[in-house]
Scaffold this motif. Structure first.
Motif, mmCIF file in Angstrom:
data_model
loop_
_atom_site.group_PDB
_atom_site.id
_atom_site.type_symbol
_atom_site.label_atom_id
_atom_site.label_comp_id
_atom_site.label_asym_id
_atom_site.label_seq_id
_atom_site.Cartn_x
_atom_site.Cartn_y
_atom_site.Cartn_z
ATOM 1 N N GLY B 300 4.404 -7.339 3.191
ATOM 2 C CA GLY B 300 5.281 -6.241 3.646
ATOM 3 C C GLY B 300 4.308 -4.884 4.063
ATOM 4 N N SER B 301 3.113 -5.063 4.346
ATOM 5 C CA SER B 301 2.424 -3.949 4.750
ATOM 6 C C SER B 301 2.236 -3.565 5.966
ATOM 7 C CB SER B 301 0.933 -4.071 4.018
ATOM 8 O OG SER B 301 0.938 -4.205 2.557
ATOM 9 N N PHE B 302 2.236 -2.437 6.413
ATOM 10 C CA PHE B 302 1.981 -1.937 7.726
ATOM 11 C C PHE B 302 1.510 -0.475 8.035
ATOM 12 C CE2 PHE B 302 6.468 -2.223 6.690
ATOM 13 C CZ PHE B 302 6.837 -1.060 6.355
ATOM 14 N N ALA B 303 1.335 -0.016 9.129
ATOM 15 C CA ALA B 303 1.006 1.365 9.236
ATOM 16 C C ALA B 303 2.291 2.201 9.538
ATOM 17 C CB ALA B 303 0.025 1.662 10.369
ATOM 18 N N TRP B 304 3.196 1.676 10.264
ATOM 19 C CA TRP B 304 4.464 2.296 10.767
ATOM 20 C C TRP B 304 5.385 0.776 10.555
ATOM 21 C CZ3 TRP B 304 0.140 2.737 14.003
ATOM 22 C CH2 TRP B 304 -0.688 4.053 13.788
ATOM 23 N N ASP B 305 6.734 1.401 10.140
ATOM 24 C CA ASP B 305 7.467 0.490 10.053
ATOM 25 C C ASP B 305 8.113 0.161 11.732
ATOM 26 O OD1 ASP B 305 9.490 2.323 10.969
ATOM 27 O OD2 ASP B 305 10.529 2.035 8.979
ATOM 28 N N ASP B 306 9.123 -0.794 11.948
ATOM 29 C CA ASP B 306 9.480 -1.073 13.119
ATOM 30 C C ASP B 306 10.457 -0.100 13.936
ATOM 31 O OD1 ASP B 306 8.116 -3.370 13.734
ATOM 32 O OD2 ASP B 306 9.274 -4.832 12.599
ATOM 33 N N GLU B 307 10.716 1.202 13.280
ATOM 34 C CA GLU B 307 11.389 2.346 13.950
ATOM 35 C C GLU B 307 10.389 3.444 14.063
ATOM 36 O OE1 GLU B 307 15.068 3.286 12.700
ATOM 37 O OE2 GLU B 307 14.441 3.841 10.819
ATOM 38 N N GLY B 308 9.003 3.274 13.743
ATOM 39 C CA GLY B 308 7.880 4.318 13.976
ATOM 40 C C GLY B 308 7.655 5.116 12.701
ATOM 41 N N SER B 340 13.065 8.727 5.825
ATOM 42 C CA SER B 340 13.460 7.462 5.720
ATOM 43 C C SER B 340 12.345 7.106 4.789
ATOM 44 C CB SER B 340 13.312 6.823 7.095
ATOM 45 O OG SER B 340 13.040 5.201 7.046
ATOM 46 N N GLY B 341 12.985 5.669 4.115
ATOM 47 C CA GLY B 341 11.978 4.988 3.258
ATOM 48 C C GLY B 341 10.990 4.222 3.784
ATOM 49 N N GLY B 342 11.184 4.025 5.295
ATOM 50 C CA GLY B 342 10.251 3.509 6.029
ATOM 51 C C GLY B 342 10.396 1.665 6.015
ATOM 52 N N CYS B 343 11.395 1.346 5.716
ATOM 53 C CA CYS B 343 11.699 0.029 5.452
ATOM 54 C C CYS B 343 12.418 -0.936 6.642
ATOM 55 C CB CYS B 343 12.649 -0.323 4.162
ATOM 56 S SG CYS B 343 11.962 0.763 2.926
ATOM 57 N N MET B 344 12.489 -0.289 7.806
ATOM 58 C CA MET B 344 12.943 -1.048 9.095
ATOM 59 C C MET B 344 11.751 -2.180 9.574
ATOM 60 S SD MET B 344 16.090 -0.690 9.897
ATOM 61 C CE MET B 344 16.757 0.065 11.346
ATOM 62 N N ARG B 345 12.401 -3.329 9.452
ATOM 63 C CA ARG B 345 11.531 -4.278 9.838
ATOM 64 C C ARG B 345 12.358 -5.507 10.754
ATOM 65 N NH1 ARG B 345 8.477 -7.052 4.818
ATOM 66 N NH2 ARG B 345 7.106 -7.762 6.732
ATOM 67 N N GLN B 352 16.762 -6.905 16.168
ATOM 68 C CA GLN B 352 16.633 -5.375 16.119
ATOM 69 C C GLN B 352 16.261 -5.323 14.532
ATOM 70 O OE1 GLN B 352 20.160 -2.891 16.591
ATOM 71 N NE2 GLN B 352 21.303 -4.993 16.833
ATOM 72 N N PRO B 353 15.657 -4.088 14.350
ATOM 73 C CA PRO B 353 15.021 -3.665 13.051
ATOM 74 C C PRO B 353 16.188 -3.469 11.962
ATOM 75 C CG PRO B 353 14.545 -1.894 14.460
ATOM 76 C CD PRO B 353 15.050 -3.285 15.143
ATOM 77 N N ILE B 354 16.080 -4.070 10.809
ATOM 78 C CA ILE B 354 17.290 -3.914 9.568
ATOM 79 C C ILE B 354 16.462 -3.476 8.474
ATOM 80 C CG2 ILE B 354 19.148 -5.302 10.560
ATOM 81 C CD1 ILE B 354 17.924 -7.543 8.889
ATOM 82 N N VAL B 355 17.170 -3.035 7.523
ATOM 83 C CA VAL B 355 16.675 -2.302 6.461
ATOM 84 C C VAL B 355 16.089 -3.705 5.410
ATOM 85 C CG1 VAL B 355 16.920 -1.394 3.963
ATOM 86 C CG2 VAL B 355 18.013 -0.356 5.983
ATOM 87 N N GLY B 456 20.377 -14.150 12.585
ATOM 88 C CA GLY B 456 19.508 -14.218 11.386
ATOM 89 C C GLY B 456 17.977 -14.000 11.636
ATOM 90 N N GLN B 457 17.326 -13.100 10.608
ATOM 91 C CA GLN B 457 15.914 -12.887 10.500
ATOM 92 C C GLN B 457 15.340 -13.079 9.281
ATOM 93 O OE1 GLN B 457 15.023 -8.795 11.914
ATOM 94 N NE2 GLN B 457 17.350 -8.341 12.574
ATOM 95 N N ILE B 458 14.123 -13.630 9.467
ATOM 96 C CA ILE B 458 13.551 -14.151 8.444
ATOM 97 C C ILE B 458 12.332 -13.156 8.116
ATOM 98 C CG2 ILE B 458 11.823 -15.736 7.433
ATOM 99 C CD1 ILE B 458 14.671 -17.052 7.556
ATOM 100 N N ALA B 459 12.124 -12.510 7.003
ATOM 101 C CA ALA B 459 11.070 -11.236 6.490
ATOM 102 C C ALA B 459 10.205 -12.191 5.757
ATOM 103 C CB ALA B 459 11.851 -10.147 6.105
ATOM 104 N N HIS B 460 8.800 -11.643 5.904
ATOM 105 C CA HIS B 460 7.848 -11.951 4.894
ATOM 106 C C HIS B 460 7.561 -10.696 4.203
ATOM 107 C CE1 HIS B 460 6.268 -15.270 7.939
ATOM 108 N NE2 HIS B 460 7.453 -15.474 7.632
ATOM 109 N N VAL B 461 7.600 -10.996 2.826
ATOM 110 C CA VAL B 461 7.529 -9.819 1.698
ATOM 111 C C VAL B 461 6.662 -10.353 0.524
ATOM 112 C CG1 VAL B 461 9.623 -8.980 2.412
ATOM 113 C CG2 VAL B 461 9.590 -10.525 0.329
ATOM 114 N N SER B 462 6.134 -9.512 0.199
ATOM 115 C CA SER B 462 4.973 -9.715 -1.216
ATOM 116 C C SER B 462 5.723 -8.940 -2.579
ATOM 117 C CB SER B 462 3.782 -9.220 -0.952
ATOM 118 O OG SER B 462 3.401 -10.056 0.063
ATOM 119 N N HIS B 463 5.561 -9.518 -3.583
ATOM 120 C CA HIS B 463 5.926 -8.955 -4.803
ATOM 121 C C HIS B 463 5.024 -9.029 -5.789
ATOM 122 C CE1 HIS B 463 10.218 -9.053 -3.297
ATOM 123 N NE2 HIS B 463 9.920 -10.106 -3.018
ATOM 124 N N GLY B 464 4.378 -7.802 -6.462
ATOM 125 C CA GLY B 464 3.423 -7.566 -7.215
ATOM 126 C C GLY B 464 4.058 -7.860 -8.693
#
Lengths: 467, 480
Positions: B300-308, B340-345, B352-355, B456-464
């Motif tokens: 779930g790492s990036f420089a900008w989320d999918d709404e910038g 924004s929390g920057g969580c649109m992916r 389309q991006p969702i939280v 439907g959307q599949i997200a890839h996320v990480s959890h520490g």
């Protein structure tokens, strides 16, 4: 070819063009989706999506090993690259394994078993405009307001055209449409009701009627009762039983799992596994289902009885699982991917035959104290071999008291076996309904279960949601 | 492509209140081996453009697999038509953001597409072969996946950026069967193993073949193990199970779109309301949870989320108290947040991006190693590796199953139990957290099957997460 709105003939041509670029044994599958999906919450639109997407999949076979590659492009150069990638994947698999693989080869057309025509394509639905969704949403908002509720839900319609061509001579095309609308009505205190419909034809979706049905459940008076864990008589609407049968499809009727001895019907074909009134089939052209002419390997679909009069009759196969099953087995037309999905084949047109009950009121009549379930939520497998599942009820759970649907119930968690439940069925309604999820992860592939409502003994409740 | 998207946004600027466009090229390769054979090799390439517009408060989104100039202009026209046919809606202002500019590349030491298929198959077959031998093993499998995603984004607010990131992962699994008893074991995790942002080095570090004999032995041993006891007891959850517990009962519950009702009809709502932020006690004082899109190696790492919106680190829960939620520009604007929390992916170009969650993690504690935590536990169960999961539509009532349980007696591991499950209610459960292992036990664990949204959307996320201990947990309900 533009990816705008290609015709089935254009997809056939594209499949041939791709096949010409393949080396050796190969299958090309081309599909195009055009769809609309609108969502709403608090009686207002929230998201609206239109998709025009082409999908090309090439599978090559080399010494019994398969390699597949996909692209969303129809450019000649990309088709060549994709064909080369599929061939390279198959060759690499063969080289690394150092032995001949177990894929039996692409199926050839069977002159005695051709794909049958179906009426699963509606031209008006394929051409549907975004205004249809807007009108359905407006209707839903209006009816919800009349009941002092708010409407939440989804409206979607789409068309998918498919063409398959292979070096073994398979040449098939199909075109299907589907439409789905789900409405939840929420009261200010958070209680909710649900209604949904699936069809081949978007004109069948009546936003006002669905909202009225959902609102009627949301506004049932009374403080929600709390049920202790235990076993209860249950009446389930088609939506709930459809969800459970979908899991049964994967756990009990998957030919690959069956071969490996881990399927729920391993060693039980020919034995009674359900109540005598249970007749379950995979029927790809049944009157209510979402028809499909062939599977992902181009094998024509045909009906297959799975449980007859309570006796387990068959499992379903793709080409690979049939080969592993040994002599006498053949693909039943249930491949989910060219060459067979790694997890095996599953039925996608389940139909549970109806019974003699006129309606749900008749189903409830003999129950002194039980549960009425509208739908289930977040169902998952606990133990595969036993078809043991867990999940929650949602959006319309009621207490049945003295033969009638009464007070609302707090949602309950169940932990129960589908096969046990099928064995405990006492009655089914005459009428059936098509239920599907309509959520479409990946390329659009609409499928569903046709089911009546039913009454069963001893539904196992293992918990309750807090208030 | 960036110029093409920027030109498209120039054409959109006078036709709507806001628009953005994303071009995504996704390349993936997956290899499955099973029962001594290469089951399948799959290479996928997906390219397309998604255009999102806002007209009078209503959104319209159109996607096309044809990235030509004419096709994306058609997509813009279609998205406008879709938005314009929506019923009138009172739109909330979008939380402001600096226009995203520049480019970013994620970590990758060893290009996975430069590793030959033969080498990949050899690595997997070595692990798979090491699991077979006992006739009770009816299925042994190994798989590895590699992916490269290139995303270009432009908006009518002047954003113009591009991102490139790799993901790799692998896993092995085994099924043992005797009579009607079926048992499964997986390594390093269930549900497609372990994945992270990075190159093929991630797969090599998993040392699949080294762990293969152990999980095969455990699967066979589970066939004869007694059923897990039923009752209220102390449980120690392995780090992977803590990750899924966190995902389902914390991460999803803190998605602001769910809290505001936008996902009610499908994914559900949340037991947490927006008004709870700042005051709700979510769990014990040992519970500190962050959502950090800047973590090295996170899915779930990036420089900008999918709404910038620029990647952020959010403190969701601090010492058990709810501090913030996962949000987008629209949902943040709806509750009056300035950022924004920057969580649109979004799952590719056709959605389309969702939280979404980014990398939602439970901070390590001070309980030391897993061995020390077990030594500090008088009586209970150690539960490892997820096998099943289910949670209600408000993220309250959950039930999980694990592959394996071990008895803990007087600080030592004892008998093996089969078919463990546990159930609970989210705040009650997290308030019973009384120990979390220390930093050396903390790992980022990738999850590839997070479903949400329609289509439907599949997200890839990480959890520490690190192993953690919970008191008075209801164990074994599914055995009833």
């Amino acid at each position: 070819m533009s990816a705008g709105h290609p015709s089935t003939a254009q997809l056939e041509t594209l499949a041939e063009q791709a096949l010409e670029r393949c080396v050796g044994e190969a299958q090309v599958s081309v599909s195009h989706e055009r769809s609309l999906l609108s969502r709403f919450a608090r009686s207002q639109p929230t998201q609206a999506t239109g998709i025009d997407a082409l999908h090309v999949e090439i599978m090559c076979v080399y010494e019994g090993h398969t390699g597949a590659a996909t692209t969303t492009s129809c450019a000649v150069g990309d088709l060549e690259t994709t064909a080369a990638a599929a061939r390279a994947a198959a060759e690499a698999a063969a080289n690394a394994a150092g032995s001949v693989g177990d894929y039996p080869g692409l199926p050839a057309p069977d002159p005695h078993w051709r794909a049958q025509p179906h009426d699963g394509f509606d031209a008006a639905t394929a051409a549907v405009d975004p205004g249809s969704a807007g009108r359905a949403l407006q209707d839903a908002a209006g009816v919800a307001a009349e009941h002092r509720t708010e409407a939440f839900g989804t409206w979607t319609a789409g068309a998918v055209r498919t063409a398959i061509a292979s070096t073994t001579g398979v040449r098939v095309t199909d075109a299907v449409t589907d439409a789905y609308m789900r409405v939840l009505c929420y009261r200010p205190d958070g209680r909710s009701g649900f209604a949904a419909r699936s069809a081949r034809d978007a004109a069948q979706l009546d936003g006002a009627a669905l909202t009225g049905e959902a609102a009627a459940k949301a506004i049932v008076a009374g403080v929600p009762a709390v049920l202790a864990p235990g076993e209860y008589a249950v009446v389930m609407e088609p939506e709930a039983i459809g969800e459970l049968l979908g899991f049964a499809g994967a756990l009990a009727f998957n030919g690959l799992a069956h071969n490996e001895g881990r399927g729920a019907l391993a060693g039980r074909l020919g034995a009674r596994v359900a109540a005598a009134a249970i007749n379950l089939a995979d029927a790809p052209r049944a009157s209510l289902t979402l028809p499909r002419a062939f599977d992902a390997e181009g094998i024509p679909k045909r009906p297959i009885p799975l449980i007859q009069d309570g006796v387990a009759h068959a499992v379903v196969h793709d080409t690979r699982s049939a080969a592993r099953a040994g002599p006498g087995a053949r693909s039943t037309g249930h491949a989910l991917a060219p060459g067979g999905d790694p997890d095996g084949p599953v039925p996608t047109n389940l139909v549970l035959s109806g019974g003699g009950a006129a309606d749900v009121a008749e189903l409830c009549a003999p129950i002194v104290r039980g549960i009425y379930v509208t739908r289930l939520w977040y169902v998952n497998t606990v133990r595969e071999r036993e078809t043991l599942l867990t999940g929650m009820t949602r959006d319309g759970t009621f207490l049945i008291e003295d033969g009638r649907i009464g007070r609302p119930l707090r949602d309950v968690r169940f932990t129960d076996s589908v096969l046990r439940l099928l064995d405990a069925i006492e009655a089914l309604t005459k009428t059936q309904r098509l239920v599907s999820a309509g959520d479409f992860y990946g390329p659009r592939f609409a499928f569903g279960v046709v089911s009546p409502a039913l009454r069963a003994r001893g539904f196992r409740v293992s918990g309750t949601t807090p208030g | 492509m960036l110029d093409q998207l920027t030109n498209l946004m120039d054409a959109a600027i006078d036709r709507c209140a806001y628009a953005d466009a994303r071009h995504v090229v996704h390349d993936a390769e997956t290899v499955w081996v099973r029962d001594g054979r290469v089951d399948r090799v799959q290479r996928d390439r997906s390219e397309g453009v998604g255009v999102r517009v806002r007209v009078g408060g209503a959104w319209g989104f159109a996607a096309t697999s044809d990235p030509s100039r004419r096709a994306i202009e058609r997509a813009l026209a279609r998205s406008l038509a879709i938005a314009e046919t929506q019923p009138t809606v009172v739109g909330h202002p979008l939380a402001p953001t600096e226009p995203a500019r520049g480019s970013w590349t994620g970590p990758c030491e060893l290009d996975p597409f430069g590793v030959t298929l033969e080498d990949k198959v050899e690595l997997l077959l070595a692990a798979e072969t090491a699991m077979r031998g006992d006739p009770r093993i009816v299925r042994a499998e190994a798989s590895a996946r590699s992916a490269l995603s290139e995303r270009t984004f432009a908006s009518t607010e002047g954003a113009a950026c591009s991102q490139r990131s790799h993901e790799c992962g692998a896993g092995i699994g085994v099924i043992a069967l005797q009579g009607n008893e079926l048992q499964v074991r997986s390594y390093p995790a269930a549900h497609e193993g372990q994945s992270a942002a990075g190159g093929w080095e991630i797969v090599e570090r998993l040392a699949l073949a080294q762990h293969a004999p152990r999980i095969a032995d455990e699967a066979v041993a589970l066939l004869a193990a007694p059923a897990c006891p039923v009752g209220e007891m102390t449980v120690v959850l392995g780090g992977e199970q803590v990750a899924l517990q966190l995902h389902e009962s914390v991460g999803h519950a803190l998605e602001l779109d769910r809290m505001l009702g936008s996902e009610a009809s499908y994914a559900g709502t949340s037991w947490v309301s927006a008004a709870d932020v700042g005051s709700l006690r979510y769990g014990s004082e040992l519970m500190t949870v962050t959502a950090d899109a800047t973590l090295d190696g996170g899915l779930g790492s990036f420089a900008w989320d999918d709404e910038g919106v620029k990647a952020r680190r959010l403190e969701l829960i601090e010492d058990g108290l709810l501090r913030s939620a996962l949000s987008s520009r629209e949902t943040a604007g709806e509750i009056g947040e300035s950022l924004s929390g920057g969580c649109m992916r979004a799952d590719g170009w056709a959605r389309q991006p969702i939280v979404r969650m980014t990398n939602v993690s439970l901070a390590p504690g001070d309980a030391g190693s897993l061995e020390k935590l077990i030594a500090d536990t008088d009586r209970g169960l150690l539960l490892e590796t997820n096998r099943s999961w289910s949670i209600d539509d408000r993220r309250l009532n959950f039930q999980f199953g694990c592959e394996l349980a071990r008895e803990i007696v007087d600080g030592r591991l004892g008998r093996l139990y089969r078919n463990p499950t546990y159930t609970g209610v989210t705040p009650h459960f997290w308030r019973s957290l009384d120990a979390v292992c220390s930093e050396p036990e903390w790992r980022l664990r990738g999850l590839l099957n997070c479903g949400k949204g329609e289509p439907g959307q599949i997200a890839h996320v990480s959890h520490g997460t690190a192993p953690a201990r919970f008191r008075e947990v209801q164990v074994g309900v599914a055995s009833a």
